[in-house]
Design an enzyme around this catalytic site. Sequence first.
Site, mmCIF file in Angstrom:
data_model
loop_
_atom_site.group_PDB
_atom_site.id
_atom_site.type_symbol
_atom_site.label_atom_id
_atom_site.label_comp_id
_atom_site.label_asym_id
_atom_site.label_seq_id
_atom_site.Cartn_x
_atom_site.Cartn_y
_atom_site.Cartn_z
ATOM 1 N N ILE A 69 0.847 -1.182 0.000
ATOM 2 C CA ILE A 69 0.000 0.000 0.000
ATOM 3 C C ILE A 69 0.886 1.236 0.000
ATOM 4 O O ILE A 69 1.785 1.368 0.836
ATOM 5 C CB ILE A 69 -0.927 0.038 1.232
ATOM 6 C CG1 ILE A 69 -1.660 -1.290 1.406
ATOM 7 C CG2 ILE A 69 -1.906 1.210 1.128
ATOM 8 C CD1 ILE A 69 -2.501 -1.700 0.236
ATOM 9 N N GLY A 301 -10.799 1.033 -2.538
ATOM 10 C CA GLY A 301 -9.377 1.235 -2.799
ATOM 11 C C GLY A 301 -8.556 0.355 -1.867
ATOM 12 O O GLY A 301 -8.981 -0.734 -1.496
ATOM 13 N N GLU A 302 -7.362 0.817 -1.507
ATOM 14 C CA GLU A 302 -6.470 0.109 -0.580
ATOM 15 C C GLU A 302 -5.932 -1.211 -1.145
ATOM 16 O O GLU A 302 -5.256 -1.947 -0.440
ATOM 17 C CB GLU A 302 -7.174 -0.214 0.746
ATOM 18 C CG GLU A 302 -7.740 0.958 1.488
ATOM 19 C CD GLU A 302 -8.442 0.561 2.786
ATOM 20 O OE1 GLU A 302 -8.467 -0.645 3.127
ATOM 21 O OE2 GLU A 302 -8.977 1.464 3.457
ATOM 22 N N GLY A 303 -6.249 -1.550 -2.385
ATOM 23 C CA GLY A 303 -5.892 -2.862 -2.896
ATOM 24 C C GLY A 303 -6.881 -3.932 -2.501
ATOM 25 O O GLY A 303 -6.640 -5.123 -2.724
#
Length: 335
Positions: A69, A301-303
Amino acid sequence: MSFSTLSEFATVLASAPHPDADARAAAQARNAQLTKPAGSLGRLEEIAIWYAAWRGEARPEVAAPQVIIFAGNHGITARGVSAFPAEVTVQMVANFEHGGAAINQLSRAAGANMSVHAIDLDRPTADFTEGPAMDEVDCVAALKTGWDAVDPEADLLVVGEMGIGNTTSAAAIANALYGGEAAAWVGRGTGVSDAGLKIKEDVVRAGVARHAGKDALGILAALGGRELAAMAGAIARARALRIPVILDGFICTAAAATLEAAQAGALDHCIAGHQSDEAAHRRLLAALGKEPLVALGLRLGEGSGAALTIPLVRAAVECLSGMATFAEAGVAAAG
């Protein structure tokens, strides 16, 4: 490989390795002999063969997935493009570091090693409606942060981001790369109001107009953020190391798109993990020719969406490598 300018980084992209044709052929031959009707595992078969070709093994395994991240702050937040203040970026980084975010749970569930890299949060990028978000030195430094964050021992990579205002940056990049009206690329992100959405459209339109004519990496510097450049650097390093990548949502995909625009085929080692609820993500994936593995209405988001599909990719690879062939099982194959 090393680079100190965007031109040198473009050369790195141009010299990146390709999938192993022998490994692909061997994986395809093995897949054809597994104890199942031909094609019965659908896209799982395609994923496994794609993975085998990039890892250079006919019977690979996913043993060391990595999630990285990157966090950055954006000068355009001062224009009111987000429902949250810029301080939230710092607060969420602390949350990541203490294991309290969704991506922490999803990484743990997927058996992935996760790390967080906050990039100059006390020094936001510039307002890209007034000048470039990053100069070349800043952009190259962020690319190197991503490049250096990839573990050479990893065998599957997910990159994610945190940065208040970065859906605006992603929309501007997509608009600059693929054209059309700014409104077609702008969404509500973290949940902006109608007034905030109009501000985002105006900001994207102004930024794209101001930086018209730049090449793909110039667009990344002019309209991106440090976390977007870091994601691009990590994706490029994964290619150099022949590590397959699962792309996350709109912001990650926009960052990745600059690589494809700079060098055709630069994302061949990448698969789209999911289609997010950000409307423009579908358009961006279509432009890149990437079909998402899942569509669950995520927009965090954030992966997170990509991490969620690590077990799916692992399952595909396990079927290729672990199933018995008809000969091994003593089962009569179809005539």
